[in-house]
Scaffold this active site. Structure first.
Site, PDB file in Angstrom:
ATOM      1  CB  SER A   1     -11.346  11.091   0.756  1.00 24.55           C
ATOM      2  OG  SER A   1     -10.142  10.359   0.549  1.00 24.55           O
TER       3      SER A   1
ATOM      4  CG  ASP B   1      -2.137   2.294   6.663  1.00 26.05           C
ATOM      5  OD1 ASP B   1      -2.357   1.931   5.492  1.00 26.05           O
ATOM      6  OD2 ASP B   1      -2.457   3.415   7.098  1.00 26.05           O
TER       7      ASP B   1
ATOM      8  CG  ASP C   1     -10.926   5.506  -2.738  1.00 30.04           C
ATOM      9  OD1 ASP C   1     -10.927   6.729  -2.983  1.00 30.04           O
ATOM     10  OD2 ASP C   1      -9.906   4.874  -2.408  1.00 30.04           O
TER      11      ASP C   1
ATOM     12  NE  ARG D   1      -4.625  16.336   2.418  1.00 30.94           N
ATOM     13  CZ  ARG D   1      -5.074  15.251   1.792  1.00 30.94           C
ATOM     14  NH1 ARG D   1      -5.256  14.133   2.475  1.00 30.94           N
ATOM     15  NH2 ARG D   1      -5.344  15.265   0.509  1.00 30.94           N
TER      16      ARG D   1
ATOM     17  CG  ASP E   1      -1.604   7.857   1.498  1.00 30.17           C
ATOM     18  OD1 ASP E   1      -0.509   8.335   1.171  1.00 30.17           O
ATOM     19  OD2 ASP E   1      -2.688   8.312   1.099  1.00 30.17           O
TER      20      ASP E   1
ATOM     21  CB  THR F   1      -2.468 -11.643  -0.075  1.00 34.42           C
ATOM     22  OG1 THR F   1      -3.558 -11.470   0.844  1.00 34.42           O
ATOM     23  CG2 THR F   1      -2.857 -11.105  -1.434  1.00 34.42           C
TER      24      THR F   1
ATOM     25  NE  ARG G   1      -8.178  14.227  -3.238  1.00 36.05           N
ATOM     26  CZ  ARG G   1      -7.726  13.221  -2.499  1.00 36.05           C
ATOM     27  NH1 ARG G   1      -8.574  12.448  -1.829  1.00 36.05           N
ATOM     28  NH2 ARG G   1      -6.433  12.973  -2.424  1.00 36.05           N
TER      29      ARG G   1
ATOM     30  CG  ASP H   1      -1.619   1.238   1.508  1.00 36.65           C
ATOM     31  OD1 ASP H   1      -2.232   1.767   0.566  1.00 36.65           O
ATOM     32  OD2 ASP H   1      -1.565   1.730   2.651  1.00 36.65           O
TER      33      ASP H   1
ATOM     34  NE  ARG I   1      -8.829   9.659  -7.113  1.00 30.75           N
ATOM     35  CZ  ARG I   1      -8.406   9.354  -5.898  1.00 30.75           C
ATOM     36  NH1 ARG I   1      -8.326   8.065  -5.516  1.00 30.75           N
ATOM     37  NH2 ARG I   1      -8.077  10.296  -5.050  1.00 30.75           N
TER      38      ARG I   1
END
Length: 367
Positions: A300, A328, A302, A262, A135, A345, A255, A133, A244
């Site tokens: 945010s 994380d 998704d 933030r 972030d 995985t 954003r 990942d 996106r």
């Protein structure tokens, strides 16, 4: 004629020895000088002065290793047996562009770039991929990777194949991991793998617009904007929805907020569950759309069709027997949860980029 070999690296350019007719035309003194220069040139290249062409089956006198036929400049060399003296092979055949190279290591001589890549690939654990990942795993949220982390990734690639998967688009991932991200990683999956790169080449894309259609998209966007307009939170900025290729990113604060804003919203959200309540409302309203809502980052979440989470990238990784995923937000509702829990995985929860490097060194680099 004696064995004229030496430990000096041969020139890449082959200069053929003088022909017999040329030597005959020369006088006695010239003939002796020409013959001396011929012997010296052959000694420089490790060749027999009387030989016209190299023998493909030639074996270095000091090593039982046969010569390997390779493209010019791409020789692969391995260390000679202890106590043996590595000798150089015949010069290359200029006309064919091929050379016959002894598989022997000459101390102090750097190998070609291609052979270095091949040797690095051979050192990698076959069938093992380390997938990260972004972030909170490789970087602090929405911040650039440190020089130490970038160097760590380079070192890790010498041991295993390395990939990165993030919910952000390629532009934002590049801001964090560098403009050369698609070459710095063996695999780069932006937007959860809906835009996929392998060895810097684009190998797949998917479009939310073509999947849902404009009517459904407009219905979802209108309702979401109305919800945010009625939302009472300390501050709001701009860009509440970001469309996106394969998802919609929704931010209650917007954003365009600063990094300080933030951080403040993240603290506020942990107490008041702004994003969690909004996701619950949208999930109920648009249950017939079969959408997935994934909370990630600080501000945010998704929105994308079911199955378009980070497990989407696994369709490009069938060749690997072991896929170690590091993230994380591996808890239920986090944007790493689905791939962390996948049967494909081996999941690893990390707490920071430093923790990521520590776990990887223990797993892959301690042998």
């Amino acid at each position: 004629m004696g064995d004229w070999s030496c430990d000096v690296a041969p020139s890449r350019r082959h200069v053929p020895p003088p022909t017999i007719s040329a030597r005959r035309r020369a006088g006695t003194h010239s003939k002796s000088l020409s013959h001396f220069l011929l012997r010296l040139r052959c000694a420089w290249r490790g060749a027999d002065p009387n030989a016209r062409r190299p023998d493909p089956a030639y074996i270095c006198p000091a090593s039982p290793t046969p010569l390997q036929k390779t493209k010019r400049g791409s020789a692969s060399r391995s260390a000679p047996a202890k106590g043996s003296e590595a000798k150089l092979p015949f010069p290359s055949q200029h006309a064919s562009g091929l050379c016959y190279t002894a598989i022997a290591h000459v101390p102090g001589r750097a190998g070609s770039r291609r052979s270095g890549v091949a040797m690095a690939a051979a050192r990698k654990s076959a069938g093992v991929l380390a997938l990260f990942d972004v972030d909170g795993t490789l970087t602090a949220p929405r911040k650039a990777a440190t020089p130490e982390m970038l160097q760590f990734v380079k070192e890790l690639r010498e041991h295993v194949t390395v990939g990165v998967v993030g919910g952000s688009d390629l532009v934002k991932i590049s801001e964090q991991l560098g403009k050369s991200v698609i070459t710095d990683y063996d695999y780069c999956f932006s937007e959860n793998g809906l835009v996929a790169h392998k060895n810097s080449e684009l190998i797949g894309t998917q479009s939310l617009k073509s999947f849902l259609g404009d009517d459904k998209l407009k219905e979802f966007i209108n309702f979401t904007l109305h919800y945010i307009a009625d939302l009472d939170i300390p501050i709001k900025r701009g860009t509440f929805l970001e469309f996106r290729s394969g998802m919609i990113n929704v931010s209650p604060i917007g954003r365009n907020c600063s990094q300080e804003e933030r951080d403040e919203f993240e603290k506020y959200d942990k107490v008041h569950n702004i994003r969690l309540k909004m996701v619950s409302k949208l999930r109920e309203k648009f249950a017939h759309f079969n959408l997935t809502f994934s909370i990630g980052g600080q501000i945010s979440f998704d929105v994308f069709p079911q199955g378009w989470d980070k497990t989407y990238c696994l369709r490009y990784l069938e060749e690997f027997q072991q896929i170690h995923f590091f993230g994380d937000k591996t808890y239920k509702g986090g944007n790493d949860y689905e791939i962390f829990e996948s049967d494909r995985t081996v999941g690893h929860t990390v707490t920071s980029p430093d923790d990521t490097a520590l776990q990887c060194r223990s797993l892959f680099m301690s042998k």
